[in-house]
Design a protein around this motif. Structure first.
Motif, PDB file in Angstrom:
ATOM      1  N   THR A   1       8.441   5.961  -5.748  1.00 55.70           N
ATOM      2  CA  THR A   1       6.483   4.354  -5.776  1.00 55.70           C
ATOM      3  C   THR A   1       5.103   4.966  -4.655  1.00 55.70           C
ATOM      4  OG1 THR A   1       8.474   3.408  -6.061  1.00 55.70           O
ATOM      5  CG2 THR A   1       6.266   2.354  -5.517  1.00 55.70           C
ATOM      6  N   ALA A   2       5.148   5.402  -3.284  1.00 52.44           N
ATOM      7  CA  ALA A   2       4.314   6.020  -2.558  1.00 52.44           C
ATOM      8  C   ALA A   2       3.163   7.080  -3.538  1.00 52.44           C
ATOM      9  CB  ALA A   2       4.422   5.942  -1.481  1.00 52.44           C
ATOM     10  N   MET A   3       3.839   7.550  -4.319  1.00 49.65           N
ATOM     11  CA  MET A   3       3.524   9.051  -4.675  1.00 49.65           C
ATOM     12  C   MET A   3       2.482   8.590  -5.942  1.00 49.65           C
ATOM     13  SD  MET A   3       3.210  11.584  -2.182  1.00 49.65           S
ATOM     14  CE  MET A   3       3.981  10.779  -0.952  1.00 49.65           C
TER      15      MET A   3
ATOM     16  N   SER B   1       0.822  -1.292  -0.252  1.00 48.91           N
ATOM     17  CA  SER B   1      -0.237   0.236   0.020  1.00 48.91           C
ATOM     18  C   SER B   1       0.562   1.657   0.031  1.00 48.91           C
ATOM     19  CB  SER B   1      -1.301  -0.432   1.193  1.00 48.91           C
ATOM     20  OG  SER B   1      -0.338   0.387   2.167  1.00 48.91           O
ATOM     21  N   LYS B   2       0.335   2.360  -0.322  1.00 50.72           N
ATOM     22  CA  LYS B   2       1.089   3.722   0.101  1.00 50.72           C
ATOM     23  C   LYS B   2       1.809   3.629   0.982  1.00 50.72           C
ATOM     24  CE  LYS B   2       0.371   8.685  -1.411  1.00 50.72           C
ATOM     25  NZ  LYS B   2      -1.619   9.758  -1.437  1.00 50.72           N
TER      26      LYS B   2
ATOM     27  N   LEU C   1       6.022   4.338   1.977  1.00 48.90           N
ATOM     28  CA  LEU C   1       6.073   5.465   2.821  1.00 48.90           C
ATOM     29  C   LEU C   1       6.721   5.138   4.268  1.00 48.90           C
ATOM     30  CD1 LEU C   1       2.814   8.187   2.196  1.00 48.90           C
ATOM     31  CD2 LEU C   1       4.915   8.258   1.475  1.00 48.90           C
ATOM     32  N   GLN C   2       6.558   4.478   4.942  1.00 51.74           N
ATOM     33  CA  GLN C   2       7.239   4.145   6.097  1.00 51.74           C
ATOM     34  C   GLN C   2       8.484   3.255   5.352  1.00 51.74           C
ATOM     35  OE1 GLN C   2       5.556   4.815   8.954  1.00 51.74           O
ATOM     36  NE2 GLN C   2       7.115   3.064   9.893  1.00 51.74           N
TER      37      GLN C   2
END
Length: 133
Positions: free
Chosen positions: A100-102, A25-26, A30-31
């Motif tokens: 990638t998260a964005m 997941s996003k 981010l983590q």
């Protein structure tokens, strides 16, 4: 008969194992980016402190001629410099994970269904991932 049961059991277990996928997941990316950036900053800060301290001591002990102090200070300075260089891949990976998260978005997309000469649109939740080539 026993081998057939064993093969059937292995077939069932292997189909379950292949079917399991880890969802990214996003928040996961981010983590991961945040942890990598923290690791990179610690390596860079610690390496810089070790390099400055080690080479400063190396310079001052070089003039006095103490061989053991010079060797230890040189080793500490070199290890600090290499530790600072080791932070570069962590910064690069953190940036890639953040990008990638964005690029992961959660949205509702219409799906068109045809029923008895009518077309109906239903909105279903979707998870999209942009891949830049």
């Amino acid at each position: 008969m026993r081998t057939i049961r064993l093969l059937l059991a292995l077939l069932l277990v292997s189909s379950i194992l292949v079917g399991q996928t880890k969802e990214f997941s996003k928040d996961y990316f981010l983590q991961k980016s945040k942890k990598q950036k923290t690791t990179a900053r610690i390596l860079l800060g610690g390496g810089t402190a070790m390099a400055v301290g080690g080479f400063a001591k190396f310079d001052s002990s070089w003039d006095s001629g103490s061989a053991s102090t010079t060797d230890i200070a040189g080793i500490i300075g070199t290890v600090g410099f290499l530790t600072g260089l080791a932070s570069i891949p962590y910064f690069i990976s953190a940036g890639k994970n953040k990008r990638t998260a964005m690029s992961i978005t959660f949205d509702y997309q219409p799906i068109y269904l045809s029923t008895d000469n009518l077309v109906a649109a239903k909105a279903h939740p979707t998870l999209s991932l942009k891949i830049k080539l």
